[in-house]
Design an enzyme around this catalytic site. Structure first.
Site, mmCIF file in Angstrom:
data_model
loop_
_atom_site.group_PDB
_atom_site.id
_atom_site.type_symbol
_atom_site.label_atom_id
_atom_site.label_comp_id
_atom_site.label_asym_id
_atom_site.label_seq_id
_atom_site.Cartn_x
_atom_site.Cartn_y
_atom_site.Cartn_z
ATOM 1 N N GLY A 193 0.829 -1.201 0.000
ATOM 2 C CA GLY A 193 0.000 0.000 0.000
ATOM 3 C C GLY A 193 0.860 1.245 0.000
ATOM 4 O O GLY A 193 2.002 1.225 -0.474
ATOM 5 N N SER A 194 0.317 2.318 0.535
ATOM 6 C CA SER A 194 1.003 3.607 0.448
ATOM 7 C C SER A 194 2.077 3.741 1.528
ATOM 8 O O SER A 194 1.986 3.121 2.588
ATOM 9 C CB SER A 194 -0.030 4.728 0.629
ATOM 10 O OG SER A 194 -0.668 4.553 1.887
ATOM 11 N N PRO A 195 3.088 4.576 1.267
ATOM 12 C CA PRO A 195 4.108 4.805 2.293
ATOM 13 C C PRO A 195 3.506 5.332 3.607
ATOM 14 O O PRO A 195 3.972 4.956 4.684
ATOM 15 C CB PRO A 195 5.020 5.857 1.642
ATOM 16 C CG PRO A 195 4.854 5.627 0.174
ATOM 17 C CD PRO A 195 3.429 5.209 -0.017
ATOM 18 N N VAL A 197 0.549 4.677 5.042
ATOM 19 C CA VAL A 197 -0.015 3.582 5.849
ATOM 20 C C VAL A 197 1.091 2.580 6.214
ATOM 21 O O VAL A 197 1.051 1.972 7.285
ATOM 22 C CB VAL A 197 -1.208 2.908 5.137
ATOM 23 C CG1 VAL A 197 -1.788 1.788 5.975
ATOM 24 C CG2 VAL A 197 -2.301 3.939 4.840
ATOM 25 N N GLY A 198 2.099 2.469 5.360
ATOM 26 C CA GLY A 198 3.252 1.611 5.690
ATOM 27 C C GLY A 198 3.866 2.015 7.022
ATOM 28 O O GLY A 198 4.275 1.162 7.814
ATOM 29 N N GLU A 215 5.625 -3.297 0.900
ATOM 30 C CA GLU A 215 5.651 -3.055 -0.554
ATOM 31 C C GLU A 215 4.898 -1.753 -0.775
ATOM 32 O O GLU A 215 3.664 -1.725 -0.775
ATOM 33 C CB GLU A 215 4.963 -4.215 -1.293
ATOM 34 C CG GLU A 215 5.667 -5.551 -1.148
ATOM 35 C CD GLU A 215 6.898 -5.684 -2.046
ATOM 36 O OE1 GLU A 215 7.124 -4.798 -2.890
ATOM 37 O OE2 GLU A 215 7.626 -6.667 -1.895
ATOM 38 N N CYS A 249 1.569 0.573 -9.083
ATOM 39 C CA CYS A 249 2.645 1.079 -8.208
ATOM 40 C C CYS A 249 3.939 1.302 -8.971
ATOM 41 O O CYS A 249 4.682 2.209 -8.642
ATOM 42 C CB CYS A 249 2.870 0.112 -7.056
ATOM 43 S SG CYS A 249 3.276 -1.553 -7.608
HETATM 44 P P1 NAD Z 1 -3.468 2.331 1.209
HETATM 45 O O1 NAD Z 1 -2.156 2.386 1.929
HETATM 46 O O2 NAD Z 1 -4.415 3.442 1.371
HETATM 47 O O3 NAD Z 1 -4.285 1.003 1.639
HETATM 48 C C1 NAD Z 1 -3.657 -0.278 1.633
HETATM 49 C C2 NAD Z 1 -4.337 -1.138 2.687
HETATM 50 O O4 NAD Z 1 -4.153 -0.540 3.966
HETATM 51 C C3 NAD Z 1 -5.839 -1.316 2.494
HETATM 52 O O5 NAD Z 1 -6.178 -2.670 2.764
HETATM 53 C C4 NAD Z 1 -6.448 -0.394 3.531
HETATM 54 O O6 NAD Z 1 -7.671 -0.874 4.057
HETATM 55 C C5 NAD Z 1 -5.397 -0.372 4.625
HETATM 56 N N1 NAD Z 1 -5.379 0.902 5.336
HETATM 57 C C6 NAD Z 1 -5.683 2.140 4.841
HETATM 58 N N2 NAD Z 1 -5.557 3.075 5.798
HETATM 59 C C7 NAD Z 1 -5.160 2.419 6.930
HETATM 60 C C8 NAD Z 1 -4.872 2.852 8.250
HETATM 61 N N3 NAD Z 1 -4.965 4.126 8.604
HETATM 62 N N4 NAD Z 1 -4.491 1.907 9.140
HETATM 63 C C9 NAD Z 1 -4.367 0.610 8.796
HETATM 64 N N5 NAD Z 1 -4.662 0.161 7.552
HETATM 65 C C10 NAD Z 1 -5.040 1.043 6.623
HETATM 66 O O7 NAD Z 1 -3.084 2.075 -0.320
HETATM 67 P P2 NAD Z 1 -4.066 1.960 -1.550
HETATM 68 O O8 NAD Z 1 -4.658 3.297 -1.832
HETATM 69 O O9 NAD Z 1 -4.958 0.794 -1.389
HETATM 70 O O10 NAD Z 1 -3.008 1.602 -2.701
HETATM 71 C C11 NAD Z 1 -2.252 2.575 -3.357
HETATM 72 C C12 NAD Z 1 -0.835 2.644 -2.849
HETATM 73 O O11 NAD Z 1 -0.265 1.352 -2.804
HETATM 74 C C13 NAD Z 1 0.066 3.432 -3.767
HETATM 75 O O12 NAD Z 1 0.959 4.202 -3.003
HETATM 76 C C14 NAD Z 1 0.812 2.367 -4.548
HETATM 77 O O13 NAD Z 1 2.019 2.785 -5.117
HETATM 78 C C15 NAD Z 1 0.994 1.333 -3.497
HETATM 79 N N6 NAD Z 1 1.187 0.020 -4.064
HETATM 80 C C16 NAD Z 1 2.395 -0.600 -3.923
HETATM 81 C C17 NAD Z 1 2.610 -1.837 -4.501
HETATM 82 C C18 NAD Z 1 3.921 -2.572 -4.381
HETATM 83 O O14 NAD Z 1 3.948 -3.749 -4.703
HETATM 84 N N7 NAD Z 1 4.983 -1.938 -3.936
HETATM 85 C C19 NAD Z 1 1.573 -2.450 -5.198
HETATM 86 C C20 NAD Z 1 0.362 -1.793 -5.311
HETATM 87 C C21 NAD Z 1 0.163 -0.562 -4.734
#
Ligand code: NAD
Length: 468
Positions: A193-195, A197-198, A215, A249
């Protein structure tokens, strides 16, 4: 199908209780069976998966097959082919100081794992890590994205058919559910997901010192050198940027192009866009929708901000009713524009003119480390950019493919992530590479205390022997 529990603590406890037993019973053939069950459950639902992802964001069936289902079959096939070798303990040489021992590195399952997935490749990014978790012998709880409810429902179906919830379970919901899961002391957390939330995930993992694979995303640049083949570059860049409507991504986020071929590249990109999506891409079934109205407004807002500050649009329109944004090329963007700061994550591509490659390398190094970096040009340009920067991966004269390659680890660095996925790298992420050292006849006790003059001499001998 088994009735699925929903309480995070209850699911975690059930999976964790079986960890000691699984260390023995989840052997090679049990893991192989688990992977085959997963494959069968997916095969039985290929149509439903295509339909669900179509319903969630209008992705073309061809794109669903190529980017969501084929990679999972590839991941499963790879694991089935190599699992025995991955699991096998690897002997290590003793070297002179450890002469008389036998050592090995034995991969052991970390135990319980949590997989949190994003929405942009909602099937592949939930089940890909699961393949690695099962291959490594771990249980898994999957939390798919709340933004793709139809796909999450199919994922839950696949898992309920293939597994008991004490081995693999799916918990659906948004950040609140993710946070309830993050309170459980999982042994490994695999987050995509996003940096932003990471960072939340890593902070939660710190409470129990769970290991993490992150990731993440970011702005992945492309550099097009003066000697690049403009038409080939345009073909790869347009495909990489506009597949999944740019919601990828590793998609090219922006392009640094040498001033001598800037206009030619803009023309070639315009021609490629028309060839791929027709004269009105918002009507093309090959162009996916933007995931939701919030992201549609964010993206059209980025374009408006850039245009308001002097950028020009070489091509591109948007249609709120269909939630589509047609492939958009922006020229003359500046660093103070929003589009130059945040990950675009949509079908919009700024072209940035450069004259000196050193400036481009400097700008890449001034920004957070990207997930992917692409270079078009000759070997000298490719080497200068590759050696002068860092990024999760590098693609030369192509885009996207490093993430699909079965034998390349995939992951980011710094702001774009930590650890790696796919194949052996994925197996290792869910394994503890455990050293086991056995004594046979090592002579080291000769130097245990008391430190007599003989030990003193031996220590000096060792110092010289090892040091020189
Ligand atoms: P996101 O970080 O918003 O959400 C990812 C997951 O985290 C979801 O399941 C969501 O429910 C959960 N989440 C959201 N907010 C949270 C919080 N406050 N606390 C705990 N969990 C939470 O990301 P997104 O919008 O779903 O995806 C887009 C991002 O993911 C982009 O930055 C993209 O570059 C990245 N991405 C990376 C890869 C990779 O393999 N490196 C692949 C796909 C997407």
């Amino acid at each position: 199908m088994t009735e699925q529990p929903t309480d995070p603590a209850e699911i975690f406890d059930a999976q964790a209780a079986l960890v000691p037993d699984r260390r023995v019973s989840f052997d090679f053939s049990a893991r192989r069976d688990a992977l085959l069950r997963l494959k069968q459950a997916i095969i039985a639902r290929e149509g439903a998966i295509i339909e669900a992802i179509g319903a969630d964001f209008g992705k073309h069936p061809v794109e669903v097959r190529l980017t969501e289902i084929v990679p999972i079959y590839q991941e499963i096939g790879d694991a089935l082919r190599h699992l025995r070798r991955w699991m096998r303990p690897k002997r290590v040489m003793p070297g002179l100081t450890m002469f008389g021992t036998s050592g090995r590195i034995q991969p052991t399952p970390k135990g319980t794992s949590l997989i949190i997935a994003p929405w942009n490749f909602p099937f592949m990014l939930a089940l890909g890590p699961l393949v690695s978790a099962l291959a490594a012998g771990c249980s898994a709880v999957i939390k798919p994205s709340e933004m793709t409810p139809a796909t999450s429902a199919v994922i839950a179906d696949v898992i309920a058919e293939a597994f008991e919830p004490d081995l693999v379970a799916v918990v659906q919901g948004g950040p609140d559910v993710a946070n309830a899961l993050l309170e459980q002391p999982f042994d490994h957390i695999f987050f995509t997901g996003s940096p932003a939330v990471g960072k939340i995930v890593m902070a939660a993992a710190a409470k129990t010192l769970a290991s993490v694979t992150l990731e993440l995303g970011g702005k992945s640049p492309v550099v097009v050198g003066p000697e690049a083949n403009v038409h080939k570059a345009a073909k790869w860049i347009a495909w990489g940027r506009f597949i999944n409507a740019g919601q990828t991504c590793v998609a090219p986020d922006h392009v640094y192009v040498h001033e001598s071929i800037h206009d030619a590249l803009a023309d070639a990109l315009r021609a490629r866009i028309t060839k791929m999506y027709g004269t009105d891409p918002t009507q093309s079934p090959a162009l996916a929708k933007i995931i939701n109205p919030r992201h549609w407004a964010r993206l059209t807002g980025l374009i408006a901000d850039a245009e308001g500050k002097g950028a020009t649009r070489a091509i591109g329109t948007s249609d709120e009713a269909s939630r589509k944004i047609s492939p958009t090329i922006l020229l003359d963007t500046q660093p103070d524009m929003e589009i130059s700061r945040e990950e675009i994550f949509g079908p919009v591509l700024p072209l940035i003119k450069y004259s000196d490659l050193s400036d481009v390398i400097g700008q890449i190094n001034d920004a957070p480390h990207p997930l992917a970096l692409y270079v078009f040009g000759d070997a000298e340009t490719a080497d200068r950019v590759t050696n002068g920067t860092t990024s999760g991966s590098v693609g030369v004269n192509l885009t996207i493919l490093p993430v699909i390659h079965p034998n390349l680890p995939f992951g980011g660095v710094g702001n774009s992530g930590m650890g790696a996925a796919h194949g052996k790298a994925g197996f290792d992420a869910f394994s503890h590479l455990r050293p086991v050292l056995q004594n046979r006849f090592i002579a080291l006790p000769m130097i245990f205390p008391p430190y007599t003059s003989r030990v003193e001499k031996l220590s000096k001998f060792l110092l010289r022997f090892v040091g020189r």
